[in-house]
Design a protein around this motif. Sequence first.
Motif, PDB file in Angstrom:
ATOM      1  N   PRO A 414       0.817  -1.220   0.000  1.00 42.80           N
ATOM      2  CA  PRO A 414       0.000   0.000   0.000  1.00 42.80           C
ATOM      3  C   PRO A 414       0.847   1.264   0.000  1.00 42.80           C
ATOM      4  CG  PRO A 414       0.129  -0.903   2.211  1.00 42.80           C
ATOM      5  CD  PRO A 414       0.806  -1.901   1.312  1.00 42.80           C
ATOM      6  N   ASP A 415       0.285   2.324  -0.543  1.00 39.57           N
ATOM      7  CA  ASP A 415       0.934   3.628  -0.443  1.00 39.57           C
ATOM      8  C   ASP A 415       0.785   4.197   0.954  1.00 39.57           C
ATOM      9  OD1 ASP A 415       1.567   3.927  -3.352  1.00 39.57           O
ATOM     10  OD2 ASP A 415      -0.618   3.781  -3.501  1.00 39.57           O
ATOM     11  N   GLU A 432       9.153  -0.544   9.082  1.00 41.60           N
ATOM     12  CA  GLU A 432      10.349  -1.010   8.371  1.00 41.60           C
ATOM     13  C   GLU A 432       9.979  -1.700   7.061  1.00 41.60           C
ATOM     14  OE1 GLU A 432      14.167  -4.007   9.077  1.00 41.60           O
ATOM     15  OE2 GLU A 432      12.922  -3.375  10.782  1.00 41.60           O
ATOM     16  N   VAL A 433       8.902  -2.490   7.088  1.00 44.12           N
ATOM     17  CA  VAL A 433       8.456  -3.163   5.864  1.00 44.12           C
ATOM     18  C   VAL A 433       7.985  -2.130   4.845  1.00 44.12           C
ATOM     19  CG1 VAL A 433       6.805  -4.806   4.908  1.00 44.12           C
ATOM     20  CG2 VAL A 433       7.824  -5.217   7.157  1.00 44.12           C
ATOM     21  N   LEU A 434       7.201  -1.158   5.284  1.00 43.34           N
ATOM     22  CA  LEU A 434       6.659  -0.146   4.391  1.00 43.34           C
ATOM     23  C   LEU A 434       7.757   0.680   3.725  1.00 43.34           C
ATOM     24  CD1 LEU A 434       3.816   1.003   6.777  1.00 43.34           C
ATOM     25  CD2 LEU A 434       3.429   0.004   4.529  1.00 43.34           C
ATOM     26  N   ARG A 436      10.381  -0.211   2.410  1.00 45.11           N
ATOM     27  CA  ARG A 436      10.999  -0.857   1.246  1.00 45.11           C
ATOM     28  C   ARG A 436      10.450  -0.321  -0.060  1.00 45.11           C
ATOM     29  NH1 ARG A 436      10.337  -6.972   3.705  1.00 45.11           N
ATOM     30  NH2 ARG A 436      11.626  -6.641   5.572  1.00 45.11           N
ATOM     31  N   TRP A 437       9.220   0.142  -0.069  1.00 47.46           N
ATOM     32  CA  TRP A 437       8.642   0.697  -1.314  1.00 47.46           C
ATOM     33  C   TRP A 437       8.120   2.121  -1.122  1.00 47.46           C
ATOM     34  CZ3 TRP A 437       6.589  -3.480   1.275  1.00 47.46           C
ATOM     35  CH2 TRP A 437       5.392  -3.266   1.960  1.00 47.46           C
ATOM     36  N   GLY A 438       8.443   2.721  -0.004  1.00 52.00           N
ATOM     37  CA  GLY A 438       8.045   4.099   0.230  1.00 52.00           C
ATOM     38  C   GLY A 438       6.639   4.249   0.774  1.00 52.00           C
ATOM     39  N   GLY A 439       6.089   3.187   1.356  1.00 55.28           N
ATOM     40  CA  GLY A 439       4.772   3.274   1.964  1.00 55.28           C
ATOM     41  C   GLY A 439       4.788   4.133   3.220  1.00 55.28           C
TER      42      GLY A 439
END
Length: 484
Positions: A414-415, A432-434, A436-439
């Motif tokens: 998700p964004d 930390e997980v978010l 990884r893609w800029g969430g």
Amino acid sequence: MRRAPAGRAPVVVVGDALLDVDLVGTAHRLTPDAPVPVVEDVVRRERPGGAALAAVLAARAAGDREVVLVTPLDDDEGAARLRALLAGRVRLVAIPAHGGTPVKQRVRVGDQSVVRLDSGSPRVTLGALPEQAREVIAGAAAVLVADYGRGTTADPGVRAALQDAGGPLVWDPHPRGADPVPTARLVTPNGAEAARVAADAGWTSSGTGLHEVRTQAETLIRHWGVGAVAVTLGARGALLSYGEGTPVVVPAEPATGDPCGAGDAFAAAATVLLAGGAVTGEAVAGAVAAASAFVARGGAAAWDTTAATRPAPGDADAVLARVRAAGGTVVATGGCFDLLHPGHVATLRAARGLGDCLVVCINSDDSVRRLKGPTRPLVAAGDRARVLEALEFVDAVVVFEEDTPAQVLERVRPDIWAKGGDYAGAPLPEAEVLARWGGQPVVLPYLDGHSTTALVERSKSEDPAPPHAPRAQRGPLQQGRDRR
């Protein structure tokens, strides 16, 4: 063409196939000799109609289950066009016939029909029913009779085969058609058809509105000797009666568009659901939703479009693809959502306002037990998901098995990841997980005074039954009346 996996029975559609043609153009003036529009720039669009449309819609809903269409076909140009339209979509078992392929042409301007032109004999002359047709009907997972009043369902050979159908039988009737065979599990007349047949069977008006429809349905069940009748009511949904007791009314989702073919969409969806093991009430509820979605997608005119253009509620992958293709913002949130309460609703509504879709990630039953203890959840994951999907601001629900949503976040990406206000000021474990893609993790205001734990504590004195205990009585959508 999709073939049934080994050992998996097909869905079979029996009835009158038509060739439908839309002549679509523009109109900006009237003719000088009569007050009728001049239609220009006409585009011809052909599609399967009648039982052929029902078969195509069933194939769309059936996934990898094969759909077989048993229908009379003449040897003419219309039949050749139908064969070409059906190729690769359904398996065709033709009954030799004479009388010409019925063709229905609508002249349309925008979303409005100006006139309809019908050709072909209104009645068909059938040859002998092929042995292959008898075999597929006898071995079907479910059978749909799509009667369009050309005499197919009155043929003794066809009726005998339908009496011996291997799976549940759904009958979509026609004013000029034959009565359903008594072995039918479900008959699906529309309101006008139900009123006409019930009046012929001796019914007299005894009220208005749903009370009147209920008495019509009960009259039809007695008259035909069938298992159940679902009267389709257009934008009002459907009323399901088993002939006794309180009827079930399934409301429809609001939808605007061309309603042509909605009855076929309803009957096809109900048949596919019964083939998959649904009880009658569940099949009718799913059929109402399918018919609404069919109209919203553009109705029969959009028969050749893929269902992914408007994902069904709960289809997370399709929702994500649609939103991302449009450059939108994906919002997700997560939790157990055991006993949905006003605090949950407020958070979900606020989360949906942050983007263009909301995906709710919920803990599985085993995950909830590990987090909350052996007495939880109070509501099973499937039921929790269905309740959430019913909320207008929830676009999809994903169930995850782990103790944390880290893995499901990798799938959804998700964004925005929204959490309730009880996390305010604290680092979110998912941050930390978010990253990884800029969430972006956010915390939403919390509606104080509401929690599932508090609700459980207040209700302990009532000694509620365990969430998976067998019910003393089944609900109206799951009543055990599926003996036919």
